[in-house]
Design a protein around this motif. Structure first.
Motif, mmCIF file in Angstrom:
data_model
loop_
_atom_site.group_PDB
_atom_site.id
_atom_site.type_symbol
_atom_site.label_atom_id
_atom_site.label_comp_id
_atom_site.label_asym_id
_atom_site.label_seq_id
_atom_site.Cartn_x
_atom_site.Cartn_y
_atom_site.Cartn_z
ATOM 1 N N VAL A 73 0.761 -1.154 -0.052
ATOM 2 C CA VAL A 73 -0.039 -0.079 0.136
ATOM 3 C C VAL A 73 0.742 1.210 -0.004
ATOM 4 O O VAL A 73 0.509 2.095 -0.722
ATOM 5 N N ALA A 74 2.000 1.302 0.800
ATOM 6 C CA ALA A 74 3.037 2.371 0.657
ATOM 7 C C ALA A 74 3.516 2.522 -0.718
ATOM 8 O O ALA A 74 3.445 3.743 -1.012
ATOM 9 N N ALA A 75 3.727 1.724 -1.534
ATOM 10 C CA ALA A 75 4.408 1.787 -2.765
ATOM 11 C C ALA A 75 3.219 2.372 -3.740
ATOM 12 O O ALA A 75 3.280 2.978 -4.429
ATOM 13 N N LEU A 76 1.923 1.733 -3.431
ATOM 14 C CA LEU A 76 1.007 2.198 -4.050
ATOM 15 C C LEU A 76 0.485 3.580 -4.119
ATOM 16 O O LEU A 76 0.082 4.272 -4.953
ATOM 17 N N LEU A 77 0.646 4.305 -2.600
ATOM 18 C CA LEU A 77 0.593 5.805 -2.767
ATOM 19 C C LEU A 77 1.388 6.340 -3.430
ATOM 20 O O LEU A 77 1.156 7.538 -3.832
ATOM 21 N N ASP A 78 2.799 5.916 -3.668
ATOM 22 C CA ASP A 78 3.644 6.647 -4.588
ATOM 23 C C ASP A 78 3.654 6.179 -5.805
ATOM 24 O O ASP A 78 4.521 6.894 -6.676
ATOM 25 N N SER A 79 2.570 5.566 -6.339
ATOM 26 C CA SER A 79 2.415 5.135 -7.900
ATOM 27 C C SER A 79 1.842 6.348 -8.580
ATOM 28 O O SER A 79 1.239 7.056 -8.162
ATOM 29 N N ILE A 81 -0.548 6.135 -10.828
ATOM 30 C CA ILE A 81 -2.007 6.226 -11.117
ATOM 31 C C ILE A 81 -2.463 6.738 -10.033
ATOM 32 O O ILE A 81 -3.519 7.601 -10.079
ATOM 33 N N VAL A 82 -2.317 6.538 -8.625
ATOM 34 C CA VAL A 82 -2.754 7.326 -7.510
ATOM 35 C C VAL A 82 -2.591 9.006 -7.516
ATOM 36 O O VAL A 82 -3.406 9.667 -7.227
ATOM 37 N N LYS A 83 -1.265 9.035 -7.969
ATOM 38 C CA LYS A 83 -0.956 10.581 -8.200
ATOM 39 C C LYS A 83 -1.712 11.077 -9.151
ATOM 40 O O LYS A 83 -2.256 12.323 -9.113
ATOM 41 N N ARG A 84 -1.784 10.452 -10.407
ATOM 42 C CA ARG A 84 -2.477 11.085 -11.492
ATOM 43 C C ARG A 84 -4.035 11.358 -11.097
ATOM 44 O O ARG A 84 -4.533 12.378 -11.628
ATOM 45 N N ASN A 85 -4.624 10.006 -10.578
ATOM 46 C CA ASN A 85 -5.878 10.267 -10.349
ATOM 47 C C ASN A 85 -6.312 11.527 -9.173
ATOM 48 O O ASN A 85 -7.233 12.185 -9.487
ATOM 49 N N ALA A 86 -5.512 11.449 -8.291
ATOM 50 C CA ALA A 86 -5.658 12.582 -7.198
ATOM 51 C C ALA A 86 -5.616 13.971 -7.813
ATOM 52 O O ALA A 86 -6.357 14.939 -7.451
ATOM 53 N N LEU A 95 1.123 16.613 -9.957
ATOM 54 C CA LEU A 95 1.570 16.922 -8.383
ATOM 55 C C LEU A 95 3.058 17.026 -8.371
ATOM 56 O O LEU A 95 3.489 16.842 -7.431
ATOM 57 N N SER A 96 3.657 17.368 -9.568
ATOM 58 C CA SER A 96 5.050 17.901 -9.486
ATOM 59 C C SER A 96 5.519 18.777 -8.486
ATOM 60 O O SER A 96 6.823 18.558 -8.229
ATOM 61 N N ASP A 97 4.581 19.682 -8.224
ATOM 62 C CA ASP A 97 4.981 20.665 -7.114
ATOM 63 C C ASP A 97 5.023 20.143 -5.646
ATOM 64 O O ASP A 97 5.225 20.975 -4.985
ATOM 65 N N TYR A 98 4.815 18.791 -5.421
ATOM 66 C CA TYR A 98 4.408 18.543 -4.136
ATOM 67 C C TYR A 98 5.271 17.147 -3.872
ATOM 68 O O TYR A 98 5.268 16.493 -5.006
ATOM 69 N N GLU A 99 6.073 17.196 -2.791
ATOM 70 C CA GLU A 99 6.900 16.110 -2.387
ATOM 71 C C GLU A 99 6.022 14.980 -1.485
ATOM 72 O O GLU A 99 5.378 15.505 -0.504
ATOM 73 N N VAL A 100 5.986 13.768 -1.872
ATOM 74 C CA VAL A 100 5.289 12.927 -1.361
ATOM 75 C C VAL A 100 6.252 12.088 -0.366
ATOM 76 O O VAL A 100 7.096 11.314 -1.260
ATOM 77 N N SER A 101 5.915 11.459 0.469
ATOM 78 C CA SER A 101 6.739 10.580 1.465
ATOM 79 C C SER A 101 5.771 9.568 2.342
ATOM 80 O O SER A 101 4.617 10.156 2.675
ATOM 81 N N VAL A 102 5.882 8.062 2.497
ATOM 82 C CA VAL A 102 4.948 7.285 3.246
ATOM 83 C C VAL A 102 6.083 6.789 4.198
ATOM 84 O O VAL A 102 7.102 6.406 3.988
ATOM 85 N N ALA A 103 5.393 6.700 5.454
ATOM 86 C CA ALA A 103 5.911 5.871 6.237
ATOM 87 C C ALA A 103 5.067 4.791 6.925
ATOM 88 O O ALA A 103 3.875 5.144 7.317
ATOM 89 N N ALA A 129 -6.767 13.795 -0.858
ATOM 90 C CA ALA A 129 -7.247 13.438 -2.174
ATOM 91 C C ALA A 129 -6.514 12.112 -2.473
ATOM 92 O O ALA A 129 -6.994 10.993 -2.940
ATOM 93 N N MET A 130 -5.082 11.971 -2.339
ATOM 94 C CA MET A 130 -4.303 10.852 -2.325
ATOM 95 C C MET A 130 -4.814 9.708 -1.304
ATOM 96 O O MET A 130 -4.881 8.553 -1.739
ATOM 97 N N ALA A 131 -5.288 10.154 -0.277
ATOM 98 C CA ALA A 131 -5.454 9.137 0.799
ATOM 99 C C ALA A 131 -6.911 8.442 0.214
ATOM 100 O O ALA A 131 -7.340 7.089 0.524
ATOM 101 N N GLN A 132 -7.845 9.321 -0.147
ATOM 102 C CA GLN A 132 -9.238 8.586 -0.873
ATOM 103 C C GLN A 132 -9.078 7.849 -1.911
ATOM 104 O O GLN A 132 -9.476 6.770 -2.239
#
Length: 218
Positions: A73-79, A81-86, A95-103, A129-132
């Protein structure tokens, strides 16, 4: 060059050793405050529920399964498809202006998503939006029954960066190192005879006498 010789050089050029680090620190401090934009971080935490889980009936097997898919799921959050749909849901190009990190921790099925950017409102909206979106994608690929949001991302009130104090301290240390390096290079390039050892090394003969310097009239 011995440590004592280096200390003597530093003492001789102490003005440079003091002034150069201060100038570097002031320059970096001014640059960081005038030209570096504040960044903000919003966080949201999610709970993974596997398909076999059922609230109070969840057993240790279900818990182990949830922990095993946490990395997926952590890898999916950084995929993409999730970024594009969000981004599409937020009417953004990307979302290139935003830095995403998952812990996530191996002993927990709670995942924390952090989004960093220059817009405090934007980072909160992107995180939510990414969480949803990750919950929808996870259900589509049958990765999990659902990914439930525990804490929605709130608009941060204080900036998370940049750490201007650290930048200034690093610039000060860099200036100090540069000052010492310059002093050492100047000493190495100085070919004047400055003592008995230099004269013996240059001429290849021992020094048998010295005429002391006399100040004033005899």
């Amino acid at each position: 060059m011995t440590l004592l010789e280096l200390l003597k050089l530093i003492k001789k050029h102490r003005k440079m050793v003091v002034i150069l680090p201060i100038v570097c620190a002031l320059a970096m401090g001014g640059y960081s405050f005038l030209f570096m934009k504040n960044t903000y971080t919003a966080q949201t935490s999610m709970y993974i529920l596997t398909r076999s889980s059922g609230g109070e009936t969840a057993n240790s097997t279900d818990l182990s399964a949830s922990q095993m898919i946490a990395n997926d799921v952590a890898a999916l959050l950084d995929s993409d498809i999730v970024k594009r749909n969000a981004a599409r849901n937020l009417s953004l190009d990307s979302l290139s202006d935003y830095e995403v990190s998952v812990a996530n921790e191996s002993t927990s099925r709670v995942i924390t998503l952090s989004v960093t950017g220059a817009d405090p409102d934007g980072v909160a909206r992107v995180a939510n939006a990414m969480a949803q979106e990750v919950s929808s994608v996870a259900q589509e690929v049958q990765m999990a029954e659902s990914i439930n949001v525990i804490d929605r991302a709130e608009v941060p009130e204080e900036p998370s960066g940049p750490n201007r104090l650290i930048y200034t301290a690093v610039a000060f240390m860099g200036g100090l190192f540069a000052a010492v390096a310059i002093i050492v290079c100047m000493d190495m390039l100085n070919t004047r005879v400055r003592g008995v050892e230099d004269a013996e090394e240059l001429l290849g003969v021992p020094v048998i006498g010295r005429i002391p310097a006399v100040k004033g009239e005899i």
